[in-house]
Write an enzyme that holds these catalytic residues in place. Structure first.
Site, PDB file in Angstrom:
ATOM      1  N   LYS A  53       0.839  -1.202   0.000  1.00  0.00           N
ATOM      2  CA  LYS A  53       0.000   0.000   0.000  1.00  0.00           C
ATOM      3  C   LYS A  53       0.877   1.256   0.000  1.00  0.00           C
ATOM      4  CE  LYS A  53      -3.826  -2.402   2.162  1.00  0.00           C
ATOM      5  NZ  LYS A  53      -4.514  -2.821   3.373  1.00  0.00           N
ATOM      6  N   GLN A  97      -4.388  -1.422   9.592  1.00  0.00           N
ATOM      7  CA  GLN A  97      -4.331  -2.767   9.009  1.00  0.00           C
ATOM      8  C   GLN A  97      -4.936  -3.790   9.976  1.00  0.00           C
ATOM      9  OE1 GLN A  97      -3.251  -3.546   5.838  1.00  0.00           O
ATOM     10  NE2 GLN A  97      -3.975  -5.603   6.275  1.00  0.00           N
ATOM     11  N   ASP A 120     -11.176   3.161   4.067  1.00  0.00           N
ATOM     12  CA  ASP A 120     -11.514   1.736   3.939  1.00  0.00           C
ATOM     13  C   ASP A 120     -13.027   1.545   3.807  1.00  0.00           C
ATOM     14  OD1 ASP A 120      -9.407  -0.009   3.742  1.00  0.00           O
ATOM     15  OD2 ASP A 120      -9.022  -0.060   5.903  1.00  0.00           O
TER      16      ASP A 120
END
Ligand code: NAP
Length: 296
Positions: A53, A97, A120
């Site tokens: 990422k 994460q 997200d």
């Protein structure tokens, strides 16, 4: 006739190239999108996702604020970091994460993220907005699936879609996106799960099959209507003695057989996977535009 293979890597590369141009245009106005990344602990899979990422951000010109925390980080420390990033104007998106190490409260951390920085798309505010059809950050994997379909000219309006899997990160949001009264929706959607009575019968009706069960060979050729579009979200490790690692990656679809019946199909790897990070970059750029008052 063999299906056309949907090249997720190519679609992702096209979208990243478009984003790179957009980021360069924003830079001329003094706007640099920023992503705050939080990784707690040293889980190898999470480390490699986070590294991928960060590299993807760098590649298109997004600033990334890398926070790698030790496994003994407390809930309070984590919450403080999220609050700090919520206030930091250089950060437009916050990515924590998952999974977090045992003992940390994931739900509390995700709820603490400012919904305006929730790239997200997991915060209940964004989930709620998505359901009622308001502008929201859409979760990355299902949004990536929708983009793959659209960019391969798959007609969604009126299509019968069967999704196998009802998780909060894939199946449920995808179903919600595809039933919206909009050009990127208007499909008729069935969602299947482990309590579905006759999976084969449900799947056989589909013009578009989306497999997100996390189990190899969930979709076999006998279930697939001739000419169906097949999107495989699954990523499974299958033992393979011919590989150095002792396994290979496989999706949820019996790819070799199903590709002879489908009209379009995604491979694993190289299908949905590359789209997920791309949609995270997309959301981060969108967030920066909205913060600057130039988003739509
Ligand atoms: P999950 O939370 O484990 O959910 C799996 C869903 O599939 C559940 O709803 C389950 O039903 C259903 N299911 C499992 N076996 C089934 C069967 N035999 N028949 C019918 N339904 C079945 O998984 P997830 O997080 O959504 O992920 C799904 C897959 O996608 C995994 O392989 C994951 O690695 C992959 N994935 C890939 C990406 C990517 O970027 N490519 C991103 C996210 C996930 P119940 O609800 O009844 O248990």
């Amino acid at each position: 006739m063999s299906a056309k293979i949907i090249d997720g890597k190519q679609v992702a590369a096209d979208m990243r190239a478009e984003l790179k141009i957009e980021v360069a245009e924003l830079a001329k106005k003094g706007i640099v999108p920023g992503l705050g990344v939080v990784l707690v602990g040293e889980d190898p899979a999470s480390q490699s996702y986070v590294t991928a990422k960060e590299r993807a951000c760098e590649d298109i010109g997004i600033y990334s604020d890398d926070n790698r925390l030790s496994i003994d980080t407390s809930q309070e420390e984590l919450m403080e970091l999220v609050q700090k990033m919520n206030k930091d104007p250089k950060i437009n998106g916050i990515l924590v994460q998952l999974p977090l190490p045992k003992g940390l409260n994931e739900a509390e951390v995700l709820l603490a993220i400012d919904p305006n920085k929730d790239v997200d798309g997991f915060h209940p505010v964004n989930v709620g907005k998505m359901v009622v059809g308001e502008k929201a950050f859409l979760p990355c994997t299902p949004h990536g699936v929708v983009q793959l379909l659209l960019r391969n000219n798959v007609k969604l309006e009126g299509a019968k879609v069967v999704i196998v899997g009802r998780s909060n990160i894939v199946g449920k949001p995808l179903a919600n996106m595809l039933i919206q009264k909009s050009p990127t929706g208007n499909a008729t959607v069935t969602v299947c799960h482990t309590r579905t009575k006759n999976l084969a019968e449900e799947v056989a009706r589909a013009d578009i099959i989306i497999a997100a069960a996390g189990r190899p060979n969930t979709i076999t050729t006998d279930m697939v209507k001739d000419g169906a579009v097949v999107i495989d979200v699954g990523v499974n490790r299958v033992e393979d003695a011919t590989k150095k690692r002792g396994y290979r990656l496989a999706g949820d679809v019996d790819f070799e057989a199903v590709k002879e019946k489908a009209s379009l199909i995604t491979p694993v790897p190289g299908g949905v996977g590359p789209m997920t990070i791309t949609m995270l970059l997309y959301n981060t750029v969108e967030s920066a535009k909205r913060a600057a008052g130039i988003g739509d």
